[in-house]
Design a protein around this motif. Structure first.
Motif, PDB file in Angstrom:
ATOM      1  N   VAL A 169      43.954   9.758   5.194  1.00  0.00           N
ATOM      2  CA  VAL A 169      45.160   9.927   6.224  1.00  0.00           C
ATOM      3  C   VAL A 169      45.470   8.529   6.614  1.00  0.00           C
ATOM      4  O   VAL A 169      45.144   7.575   6.670  1.00  0.00           O
ATOM      5  CB  VAL A 169      44.602  10.899   7.311  1.00  0.00           C
ATOM      6  N   GLY A 170      46.881   8.791   7.372  1.00  0.00           N
ATOM      7  CA  GLY A 170      47.321   7.556   8.166  1.00  0.00           C
ATOM      8  C   GLY A 170      46.577   7.432   9.477  1.00  0.00           C
ATOM      9  O   GLY A 170      45.901   8.185  10.110  1.00  0.00           O
ATOM     10  N   PRO A 171      46.875   6.297  10.140  1.00  0.00           N
ATOM     11  CA  PRO A 171      46.005   5.748  11.243  1.00  0.00           C
ATOM     12  C   PRO A 171      46.025   6.892  12.729  1.00  0.00           C
ATOM     13  O   PRO A 171      45.362   7.134  13.328  1.00  0.00           O
ATOM     14  CB  PRO A 171      46.512   4.483  11.600  1.00  0.00           C
ATOM     15  N   ASP A 172      47.333   7.635  12.449  1.00  0.00           N
ATOM     16  CA  ASP A 172      47.685   8.487  13.792  1.00  0.00           C
ATOM     17  C   ASP A 172      47.257   9.870  13.306  1.00  0.00           C
ATOM     18  O   ASP A 172      47.702  10.751  14.102  1.00  0.00           O
ATOM     19  CB  ASP A 172      49.341   8.375  13.888  1.00  0.00           C
ATOM     20  N   HIS A 173      46.657  10.006  12.407  1.00  0.00           N
ATOM     21  CA  HIS A 173      46.530  11.535  11.950  1.00  0.00           C
ATOM     22  C   HIS A 173      45.469  12.167  12.777  1.00  0.00           C
ATOM     23  O   HIS A 173      44.295  11.474  12.944  1.00  0.00           O
ATOM     24  CB  HIS A 173      46.127  11.714  10.264  1.00  0.00           C
ATOM     25  N   PRO A 174      45.499  13.278  13.426  1.00  0.00           N
ATOM     26  CA  PRO A 174      44.287  13.801  14.213  1.00  0.00           C
ATOM     27  C   PRO A 174      43.129  13.922  13.487  1.00  0.00           C
ATOM     28  O   PRO A 174      42.061  13.890  14.267  1.00  0.00           O
ATOM     29  CB  PRO A 174      44.815  15.477  14.356  1.00  0.00           C
ATOM     30  N   TRP A 175      42.880  13.993  12.115  1.00  0.00           N
ATOM     31  CA  TRP A 175      41.739  14.021  11.585  1.00  0.00           C
ATOM     32  C   TRP A 175      40.921  12.629  11.585  1.00  0.00           C
ATOM     33  O   TRP A 175      39.749  12.507  11.323  1.00  0.00           O
ATOM     34  CB  TRP A 175      41.846  14.193  10.286  1.00  0.00           C
ATOM     35  N   ARG A 176      41.704  11.860  12.136  1.00  0.00           N
ATOM     36  CA  ARG A 176      40.780  10.426  12.167  1.00  0.00           C
ATOM     37  C   ARG A 176      39.724  10.543  13.007  1.00  0.00           C
ATOM     38  O   ARG A 176      38.768   9.904  13.107  1.00  0.00           O
ATOM     39  CB  ARG A 176      41.755   9.253  12.652  1.00  0.00           C
ATOM     40  N   HIS A 177      39.943  11.194  14.133  1.00  0.00           N
ATOM     41  CA  HIS A 177      38.904  11.427  15.268  1.00  0.00           C
ATOM     42  C   HIS A 177      37.910  12.611  15.201  1.00  0.00           C
ATOM     43  O   HIS A 177      37.066  12.953  15.628  1.00  0.00           O
ATOM     44  CB  HIS A 177      39.547  11.445  16.509  1.00  0.00           C
ATOM     45  N   ASP A 178      38.795  13.454  14.278  1.00  0.00           N
ATOM     46  CA  ASP A 178      38.053  14.975  14.087  1.00  0.00           C
ATOM     47  C   ASP A 178      37.961  15.321  12.796  1.00  0.00           C
ATOM     48  O   ASP A 178      38.969  16.286  12.138  1.00  0.00           O
ATOM     49  CB  ASP A 178      38.725  16.094  14.987  1.00  0.00           C
ATOM     50  N   PRO A 179      37.390  14.571  11.753  1.00  0.00           N
ATOM     51  CA  PRO A 179      37.636  14.849  10.196  1.00  0.00           C
ATOM     52  C   PRO A 179      37.268  16.243   9.946  1.00  0.00           C
ATOM     53  O   PRO A 179      36.348  17.065  10.352  1.00  0.00           O
ATOM     54  CB  PRO A 179      36.751  13.761   9.666  1.00  0.00           C
ATOM     55  N   PRO A 180      37.912  16.939   8.744  1.00  0.00           N
ATOM     56  CA  PRO A 180      37.339  18.248   8.546  1.00  0.00           C
ATOM     57  C   PRO A 180      35.845  18.133   7.999  1.00  0.00           C
ATOM     58  O   PRO A 180      35.330  17.263   7.172  1.00  0.00           O
ATOM     59  CB  PRO A 180      38.125  18.654   7.360  1.00  0.00           C
ATOM     60  N   ARG A 181      35.102  19.190   8.280  1.00  0.00           N
ATOM     61  CA  ARG A 181      33.505  19.258   7.861  1.00  0.00           C
ATOM     62  C   ARG A 181      33.453  19.911   6.493  1.00  0.00           C
ATOM     63  O   ARG A 181      32.138  19.684   6.001  1.00  0.00           O
ATOM     64  CB  ARG A 181      32.775  19.794   8.968  1.00  0.00           C
ATOM     65  N   ALA A 182      34.358  20.608   6.019  1.00  0.00           N
ATOM     66  CA  ALA A 182      34.235  21.321   4.677  1.00  0.00           C
ATOM     67  C   ALA A 182      35.692  21.503   4.273  1.00  0.00           C
ATOM     68  O   ALA A 182      36.392  21.487   4.733  1.00  0.00           O
ATOM     69  CB  ALA A 182      33.309  22.476   4.899  1.00  0.00           C
ATOM     70  N   ALA A 183      35.514  22.132   2.974  1.00  0.00           N
ATOM     71  CA  ALA A 183      36.845  22.451   2.380  1.00  0.00           C
ATOM     72  C   ALA A 183      37.787  23.547   3.042  1.00  0.00           C
ATOM     73  O   ALA A 183      38.842  23.603   2.839  1.00  0.00           O
ATOM     74  CB  ALA A 183      36.855  22.755   0.897  1.00  0.00           C
ATOM     75  N   ALA A 184      36.915  24.558   3.834  1.00  0.00           N
ATOM     76  CA  ALA A 184      37.559  25.433   4.559  1.00  0.00           C
ATOM     77  C   ALA A 184      38.706  25.086   5.625  1.00  0.00           C
ATOM     78  O   ALA A 184      39.521  25.835   5.890  1.00  0.00           O
ATOM     79  CB  ALA A 184      36.371  26.421   4.962  1.00  0.00           C
ATOM     80  N   TYR A 185      38.251  23.805   6.087  1.00  0.00           N
ATOM     81  CA  TYR A 185      39.075  23.220   7.185  1.00  0.00           C
ATOM     82  C   TYR A 185      40.578  22.421   6.391  1.00  0.00           C
ATOM     83  O   TYR A 185      41.226  22.077   7.348  1.00  0.00           O
ATOM     84  CB  TYR A 185      38.429  22.125   8.018  1.00  0.00           C
ATOM     85  N   LEU A 186      40.452  22.266   5.256  1.00  0.00           N
ATOM     86  CA  LEU A 186      41.603  21.564   4.528  1.00  0.00           C
ATOM     87  C   LEU A 186      43.020  21.971   5.003  1.00  0.00           C
ATOM     88  O   LEU A 186      43.776  21.449   4.896  1.00  0.00           O
ATOM     89  CB  LEU A 186      41.214  21.042   3.077  1.00  0.00           C
ATOM     90  N   PRO A 187      43.245  23.421   4.883  1.00  0.00           N
ATOM     91  CA  PRO A 187      44.508  23.829   5.208  1.00  0.00           C
ATOM     92  C   PRO A 187      45.189  23.456   6.434  1.00  0.00           C
ATOM     93  O   PRO A 187      46.333  23.678   6.722  1.00  0.00           O
ATOM     94  CB  PRO A 187      44.116  25.496   5.013  1.00  0.00           C
ATOM     95  N   ALA A 188      44.405  23.242   7.266  1.00  0.00           N
ATOM     96  CA  ALA A 188      44.816  22.849   8.725  1.00  0.00           C
ATOM     97  C   ALA A 188      45.939  21.399   8.693  1.00  0.00           C
ATOM     98  O   ALA A 188      46.674  21.668   9.663  1.00  0.00           O
ATOM     99  CB  ALA A 188      43.888  22.458   9.730  1.00  0.00           C
TER     100      ALA A 188
END
Length: 292
Positions: A169-188
């Protein structure tokens, strides 16, 4: 008419003497005479006249002599060509590879091959996995190199160690600080995808399928035709992507992209060739280099 008969005829014609021609060819006089007679009888012509103790070409013989010399010269050229091809002094090798392999993995190996065999002309076509397989199947190229799995009975597939995939992801993406824990979270997240037929797109589809999801379940998607375009879109804040570390490593090193702690299986590359095509010496040497 055989090449041997033409060689004998030329030898006799140039010397105007059967015995001398036989000695030059390391043949018996009778074998030389029989070869000339066979030509004359098969085509109902006379190639030589006897004048005293000599033999001389007839008009037909003089016409055939020029043609026979030309045919023998072409045969010698063909022999030299085969020798050069066998010795890798000349020839060509046509390759096709999916984009990650073509842009980041194969060029170094092509340069090594070129240094060892400078007489072999190398050409490379970059396309997605599906198109590379089609080119090999249709004999448009000699060898294919892809990241994606291929199931085609007409192709022989040899797998080798490949690369690593990374969720970036880019440096400003929310996942930088709260990455998805499993594939079920990827659609967010919004996603940037390669086109259908791409191996990196297929990797995401497989990952989603394991969680009972599909690409249509993603929040939004942008489809682009190359790794470089996907990489640029992610850097600009376009969302998330799965890309090879070969493609993004320098951006990860400088912090322009962020690799998330999301486990992805290692990926293997696959060498494709047509099962019914003969493996040339050049192809075998290139594969030897790849498989060291």
């Amino acid at each position: 008419m055989t090449l041997e008969q033409l060689r004998i005829f030329v030898a006799v014609a140039e010397r105007e003497h059967v015995t001398q021609a036989a000695a030059a060819l390391n043949l018996t006089q009778s074998a030389v005479s029989a070869a000339v007679a066979a030509l004359e009888q098969r085509h109902a012509v006379r190639l030589f006249d006897r004048v005293g103790r000599r033999i001389v070409l007839t008009q037909t013989g003089r016409l055939l002599l020029d043609e026979a010399r030309a045919v023998l010269a072409r045969a010698e050229q063909a022999e030299r060509l085969l020798a050069d091809l066998a010795g890798l002094r000349r020839g060509s090798l046509r390759l096709a590879a999916s984009q990650t392999v073509a842009n980041y993995w194969l060029p170094q190996r092509m340069q090594q091959f070129r240094a060892a065999y400078p007489g072999i002309e190398l050409t490379l076509i970059a396309d997605n996995t599906a198109e590379v397989a089609r080119r090999v199947r249709d004999a448009g190229v000699d060898l294919g190199f892809v990241e994606g799995e291929i199931a085609d009975p007409s192709l022989a597939v040899h797998s080798i160690p490949g690369d690593e995939l990374a969720l970036v992801v880019g440096p400003d993406h929310p996942w930088r600080h709260d990455p998805p824990r499993a594939a079920a979270y990827l659609p967010a997240s919004a996603w940037v995808l390669r086109e259908p037929g791409s191996a990196t797109r297929a990797a995401l589809e497989t990952l989603l399928a394991g969680a009972g999801l599909a690409l249509g379940d993603l929040a939004s998607t942008l489809e682009l035709p190359s790794n470089e375009a996907v990489r640029a879109a992610i850097e600009a804040g376009g969302g998330a992507a799965i890309l090879s570390t070969l493609v993004v490593q320098h951006l990860l090193d400088t912090g322009r992209l962020i690799r998330l702690p999301f486990e992805l299986p290692p990926r293997r590359f696959h060498i494709l060739r047509h099962r019914e095509r003969h493996l040339s010496v050049a192809e075998q040497r290139f594969l030897d280099l790849i498989l060291i």
